[in-house]
Design a protein around this motif. Structure first.
Motif, PDB file in Angstrom:
ATOM      1  N   VAL A 136       0.829  -1.217   0.000  1.00 14.20           N
ATOM      2  CA  VAL A 136       0.000   0.000   0.000  1.00 14.20           C
ATOM      3  C   VAL A 136       0.861   1.264   0.000  1.00 14.20           C
ATOM      4  O   VAL A 136       0.545   2.255  -0.661  1.00 14.20           O
ATOM      5  N   LEU A 137       1.969   1.220   0.717  1.00 16.41           N
ATOM      6  CA  LEU A 137       2.810   2.407   0.886  1.00 16.41           C
ATOM      7  C   LEU A 137       3.207   3.098  -0.426  1.00 16.41           C
ATOM      8  O   LEU A 137       3.162   4.335  -0.504  1.00 16.41           O
ATOM      9  N   PRO A 138       3.605   2.381  -1.471  1.00 15.76           N
ATOM     10  CA  PRO A 138       4.017   3.072  -2.705  1.00 15.76           C
ATOM     11  C   PRO A 138       2.929   3.959  -3.305  1.00 15.76           C
ATOM     12  O   PRO A 138       3.236   4.936  -4.006  1.00 15.76           O
ATOM     13  N   PHE A 139       1.668   3.667  -3.004  1.00 14.31           N
ATOM     14  CA  PHE A 139       0.575   4.448  -3.589  1.00 14.31           C
ATOM     15  C   PHE A 139       0.388   5.809  -2.904  1.00 14.31           C
ATOM     16  O   PHE A 139      -0.360   6.639  -3.390  1.00 14.31           O
ATOM     17  N   PHE A 140       1.067   6.014  -1.783  1.00 13.04           N
ATOM     18  CA  PHE A 140       1.022   7.345  -1.159  1.00 13.04           C
ATOM     19  C   PHE A 140       1.651   8.394  -2.083  1.00 13.04           C
ATOM     20  O   PHE A 140       1.348   9.578  -1.964  1.00 13.04           O
ATOM     21  N   ALA A 141       2.531   7.940  -2.969  1.00 13.14           N
ATOM     22  CA  ALA A 141       3.198   8.855  -3.898  1.00 13.14           C
ATOM     23  C   ALA A 141       2.686   8.679  -5.321  1.00 13.14           C
ATOM     24  O   ALA A 141       3.312   9.148  -6.276  1.00 13.14           O
ATOM     25  N   ALA A 142       1.547   8.035  -5.478  1.00 13.15           N
ATOM     26  CA  ALA A 142       1.002   7.799  -6.820  1.00 13.15           C
ATOM     27  C   ALA A 142       0.650   9.118  -7.500  1.00 13.15           C
ATOM     28  O   ALA A 142       0.259  10.083  -6.845  1.00 13.15           O
ATOM     29  N   GLU A 143       0.772   9.129  -8.800  1.00 14.46           N
ATOM     30  CA  GLU A 143       0.409  10.340  -9.550  1.00 14.46           C
ATOM     31  C   GLU A 143      -1.092  10.593  -9.472  1.00 14.46           C
ATOM     32  O   GLU A 143      -1.534  11.747  -9.404  1.00 14.46           O
ATOM     33  N   SER A 144      -1.870   9.514  -9.479  1.00 13.82           N
ATOM     34  CA  SER A 144      -3.329   9.647  -9.416  1.00 13.82           C
ATOM     35  C   SER A 144      -3.777   9.992  -7.998  1.00 13.82           C
ATOM     36  O   SER A 144      -3.507   9.236  -7.046  1.00 13.82           O
ATOM     37  N   PRO A 145      -4.513  11.096  -7.827  1.00 13.83           N
ATOM     38  CA  PRO A 145      -5.017  11.419  -6.484  1.00 13.83           C
ATOM     39  C   PRO A 145      -6.005  10.384  -5.966  1.00 13.83           C
ATOM     40  O   PRO A 145      -6.114  10.173  -4.751  1.00 13.83           O
ATOM     41  N   ASP A 146      -6.728   9.728  -6.878  1.00 13.44           N
ATOM     42  CA  ASP A 146      -7.658   8.677  -6.444  1.00 13.44           C
ATOM     43  C   ASP A 146      -6.909   7.535  -5.764  1.00 13.44           C
ATOM     44  O   ASP A 146      -7.377   6.959  -4.771  1.00 13.44           O
ATOM     45  N   LEU A 147      -5.747   7.189  -6.311  1.00 10.99           N
ATOM     46  CA  LEU A 147      -4.950   6.124  -5.704  1.00 10.99           C
ATOM     47  C   LEU A 147      -4.374   6.570  -4.358  1.00 10.99           C
ATOM     48  O   LEU A 147      -4.320   5.782  -3.411  1.00 10.99           O
ATOM     49  N   ARG A 148      -3.933   7.824  -4.291  1.00 11.83           N
ATOM     50  CA  ARG A 148      -3.403   8.307  -3.009  1.00 11.83           C
ATOM     51  C   ARG A 148      -4.496   8.291  -1.940  1.00 11.83           C
ATOM     52  O   ARG A 148      -4.275   7.867  -0.803  1.00 11.83           O
ATOM     53  N   GLU A 149      -5.691   8.750  -2.319  1.00  6.98           N
ATOM     54  CA  GLU A 149      -6.808   8.764  -1.370  1.00  6.98           C
ATOM     55  C   GLU A 149      -7.194   7.336  -0.959  1.00  6.98           C
ATOM     56  O   GLU A 149      -7.423   7.064   0.231  1.00  6.98           O
ATOM     57  N   ALA A 150      -7.254   6.445  -1.934  1.00  9.87           N
ATOM     58  CA  ALA A 150      -7.615   5.050  -1.620  1.00  9.87           C
ATOM     59  C   ALA A 150      -6.572   4.424  -0.703  1.00  9.87           C
ATOM     60  O   ALA A 150      -6.908   3.679   0.233  1.00  9.87           O
ATOM     61  N   ALA A 151      -5.299   4.724  -0.944  1.00 13.47           N
ATOM     62  CA  ALA A 151      -4.232   4.122  -0.141  1.00 13.47           C
ATOM     63  C   ALA A 151      -4.260   4.617   1.298  1.00 13.47           C
ATOM     64  O   ALA A 151      -4.165   3.815   2.238  1.00 13.47           O
ATOM     65  N   ILE A 152      -4.414   5.933   1.488  1.00 18.56           N
ATOM     66  CA  ILE A 152      -4.405   6.446   2.865  1.00 18.56           C
ATOM     67  C   ILE A 152      -5.651   5.996   3.616  1.00 18.56           C
ATOM     68  O   ILE A 152      -5.613   5.785   4.835  1.00 18.56           O
ATOM     69  N   THR A 153      -6.761   5.822   2.905  1.00 19.03           N
ATOM     70  CA  THR A 153      -7.969   5.309   3.562  1.00 19.03           C
ATOM     71  C   THR A 153      -7.800   3.840   3.927  1.00 19.03           C
ATOM     72  O   THR A 153      -8.185   3.414   5.019  1.00 19.03           O
ATOM     73  N   THR A 154      -7.211   3.070   3.028  1.00 21.32           N
ATOM     74  CA  THR A 154      -6.997   1.646   3.307  1.00 21.32           C
ATOM     75  C   THR A 154      -6.105   1.454   4.521  1.00 21.32           C
ATOM     76  O   THR A 154      -6.315   0.528   5.324  1.00 21.32           O
ATOM     77  N   LEU A 155      -5.115   2.321   4.667  1.00 23.12           N
ATOM     78  CA  LEU A 155      -4.215   2.217   5.825  1.00 23.12           C
ATOM     79  C   LEU A 155      -5.004   2.209   7.134  1.00 23.12           C
ATOM     80  O   LEU A 155      -4.646   1.513   8.082  1.00 23.12           O
ATOM     81  N   ARG A 156      -6.094   2.972   7.163  1.00 17.50           N
ATOM     82  CA  ARG A 156      -6.931   3.080   8.366  1.00 17.50           C
ATOM     83  C   ARG A 156      -7.529   1.741   8.774  1.00 17.50           C
ATOM     84  O   ARG A 156      -7.856   1.508   9.926  1.00 17.50           O
TER      85      ARG A 156
END
Length: 324
Positions: A136-156
């Protein structure tokens, strides 16, 4: 499968192979209605039909069969260029996915398909496995904001994760939707910088939903270090923020915020007045009784009820304290 069932299914399975789309539509709808497990493999094959309508109906039919054997094929549908098929597959997998499918989802994250990665991140929330974290961590720096949002939410949703330094930076993300998700997730992390960052977001972020979410997370942390910021935010221009701040102050009773809470009893929004009354009750201080008594005349019935409860709570506390 019984001979009788075979005979019932066979015409529809044959029609599912028809060159005519209309025939295949009738077949897949009928197979959905019959709900026979023997149709699972033909329905999986229909997921590759040239007609997207047939594909979607096949997804629905497999969903209703509720057989975990369909999960790998349904995960493949998450990469479909058709949004309706992706969403249908997402819904089906939301009910079918289990910890046994963790490796399949982690493999999906490795595929170079944004749609597939996004839905895999969302489905990982159903499993809660901390083994997902490195993926999941690599998606925190994803170009797509949807992926960044999905990743930080999944972390929860991942168990056993209470510290995650890379997640903190997303509270400064240029997109507000990512910051909103980050503000909520930080409520579940215990890194030393979390409370200062949430306090900062509560007072300076331009998006009111970020500020509201920061208040919600500060309520989870419930630390006295956040009280000055919470007191300041009790005058936020958005009532949703003021309401969340009053709820946070319920978790961290402190006499110094009493004047601000008393002023909040006159807020134009009843939700804020109600939460302020509860917070004053939690202070258990005799000086809060008089303003709460005035709130008994509030035009909102809920505010009156909670003000009365707060008064009773304070009186009970005073009666329980010797020499009060």
């Amino acid at each position: 499968m019984s001979v009788e069932t075979n005979q019932e299914l066979e015409p529809w399975l044959e029609m599912l192979r028809s060159p005519e789309v209309s025939d295949r539509l009738v077949a897949v709808k009928t197979l959905q209605h019959l709900g026979d497990e023997a149709a699972l493999t033909p329905l999986v094959t229909a997921l590759q039909d040239e007609s997207t309508v047939v594909q979607k109906l096949a997804v629905t039919a497999l969903w209703e069969l509720a057989n975990p054997a369909a999960v790998p094929a349904l995960i493949g549908c998450l990469a479909s260029p058709e949004q309706e098929i992706r969403e249908e597959a997402q819904s089906a997998l939301g009910e079918l996915i289990s910890p046994d499918h963790l490796l399949l989802l982690l493999d999906a994250l490795q595929q170079e398909d944004t749609n597939l990665q996004f839905h895999a991140l969302v489905l990982l929330r159903k499993i809660h496995d901390v083994q997902s974290l490195p993926y999941v961590l690599p998606f925190f720096a994803a170009e797509s904001p949807d992926l960044r949002e999905a990743a930080i939410t999944t972390l929860r949703y991942l168990n056993q994760v209470d510290r995650c330094q890379p997640a903190l930076a997303l509270l400064q993300d240029p997109l507000e939707t990512v910051r909103r998700a980050a503000a909520l997730t930080l409520g579940h992390l215990s890194d030393a910088e979390v409370v200062p960052l949430l306090s900062q977001a509560l007072t300076i972020d331009a998006d009111w939903q970020v500020r509201r979410n920061a208040a919600k997370s500060l309520a989870i942390h419930a630390v006295s270090a956040a009280i000055p910021t919470l007191q300041q935010a009790l005058t936020d221009e958005h009532w949703q923020v003021r309401k969340a701040v009053a709820q946070a102050l319920q978790k961290t009773p402190d006499k110094q915020v009493m004047p601000a809470l008393v002023r909040a009893l006159a807020d134009e929004y009843s939700d804020v007045r109600r939460e302020a009354a509860i917070a004053l009750g939690n202070l258990a201080h005799p000086a809060a009784v008089h303003p709460l008594q005035q709130a008994l005349d509030d035009p909102d019935r809920d505010v009156c009820i909670y003000a009365q409860r707060a008064i009773q709570k304070i009186q009970n506390s005073l009666n329980a304290t010797p020499n009060a």
